[in-house]
Write a protein that holds these residues in place. Structure first.
Motif, PDB file in Angstrom:
ATOM      1  N   TYR A  14      -3.954  -6.001  -1.552  1.00 39.88           N
ATOM      2  CA  TYR A  14      -3.160  -6.024  -0.336  1.00 39.88           C
ATOM      3  C   TYR A  14      -4.044  -5.572   0.818  1.00 39.88           C
ATOM      4  O   TYR A  14      -4.858  -4.660   0.652  1.00 39.88           O
ATOM      5  CB  TYR A  14      -1.960  -5.076  -0.455  1.00 39.88           C
ATOM      6  CG  TYR A  14      -1.117  -5.296  -1.688  1.00 39.88           C
ATOM      7  CD1 TYR A  14      -1.377  -4.593  -2.862  1.00 39.88           C
ATOM      8  CD2 TYR A  14      -0.062  -6.204  -1.681  1.00 39.88           C
ATOM      9  CE1 TYR A  14      -0.613  -4.790  -3.993  1.00 39.88           C
ATOM     10  CE2 TYR A  14       0.717  -6.402  -2.809  1.00 39.88           C
ATOM     11  CZ  TYR A  14       0.435  -5.696  -3.962  1.00 39.88           C
ATOM     12  OH  TYR A  14       1.202  -5.891  -5.076  1.00 39.88           O
ATOM     13  N   SER A  74       3.511  -1.815  -0.784  1.00 40.78           N
ATOM     14  CA  SER A  74       4.280  -1.168   0.264  1.00 40.78           C
ATOM     15  C   SER A  74       4.368   0.334   0.026  1.00 40.78           C
ATOM     16  O   SER A  74       4.159   1.122   0.940  1.00 40.78           O
ATOM     17  CB  SER A  74       5.690  -1.753   0.328  1.00 40.78           C
ATOM     18  OG  SER A  74       6.462  -1.092   1.300  1.00 40.78           O
ATOM     19  N   LEU A  75       4.689   0.712  -1.186  1.00 39.81           N
ATOM     20  CA  LEU A  75       4.880   2.113  -1.541  1.00 39.81           C
ATOM     21  C   LEU A  75       3.816   2.578  -2.525  1.00 39.81           C
ATOM     22  O   LEU A  75       3.431   1.844  -3.429  1.00 39.81           O
ATOM     23  CB  LEU A  75       6.265   2.325  -2.147  1.00 39.81           C
ATOM     24  CG  LEU A  75       7.468   2.045  -1.249  1.00 39.81           C
ATOM     25  CD1 LEU A  75       8.753   2.228  -2.033  1.00 39.81           C
ATOM     26  CD2 LEU A  75       7.440   2.928  -0.020  1.00 39.81           C
TER      27      LEU A  75
END
Length: 123
Positions: A59, A105-106
């Protein structure tokens, strides 16, 4: 405990390249989710890129997509950040992070940080 040591920062002209390294020790490296963050003077630390615990998913922040690439070498317990086409706005202290998991994301579980390495891009 996990120890992270970054290296490879320096001064480079705009358009140039640098490769940062983050050497890890203390736990089974292949189980880490790893990431790179950066912090410019007077600004908050922000996400640059990262991968899940297996390294199968990568990512990147929109600002670095197509220019930066993360890779890892489990045999050397090291994760890399290859930075190409550098811009003055990439100037920051770059930090390596290790956690139990990351889904894009987390971040999950334990978190460890390196001490940071300075990257300065001149115009």
């Amino acid at each position: 405990q996990v120890q992270l040591v970054e290296s490879g920062g320096g001064l480079v002209q705009a358009g140039g390249s640098l490769r940062l390294s983050c050497a890890a020790s203390g736990r089974t490296f292949s189980n880490y989710a790893m990431g790179w963050f950066r912090q410019a003077p007077g600004k908050e630390r922000t996400f640059v890129g990262g991968h899940n615990w297996s390294g199968s998913r990568l990512y990147y922040a929109d600002s670095v997509k197509g220019r930066f690439t993360i890779s890892r070498d489990n045999a050397k317990n090291t994760v890399y950040l290859q930075m190409n086409s550098l811009k003055p706005e990439d100037t920051a202290v770059y930090y390596c992070r290790a956690s139990a998991g990351f889904d894009g994301s987390l971040w999950y579980g334990y978190t460890y940080w390196g001490q940071g390495t300075q990257v300065t891009v001149s115009s």
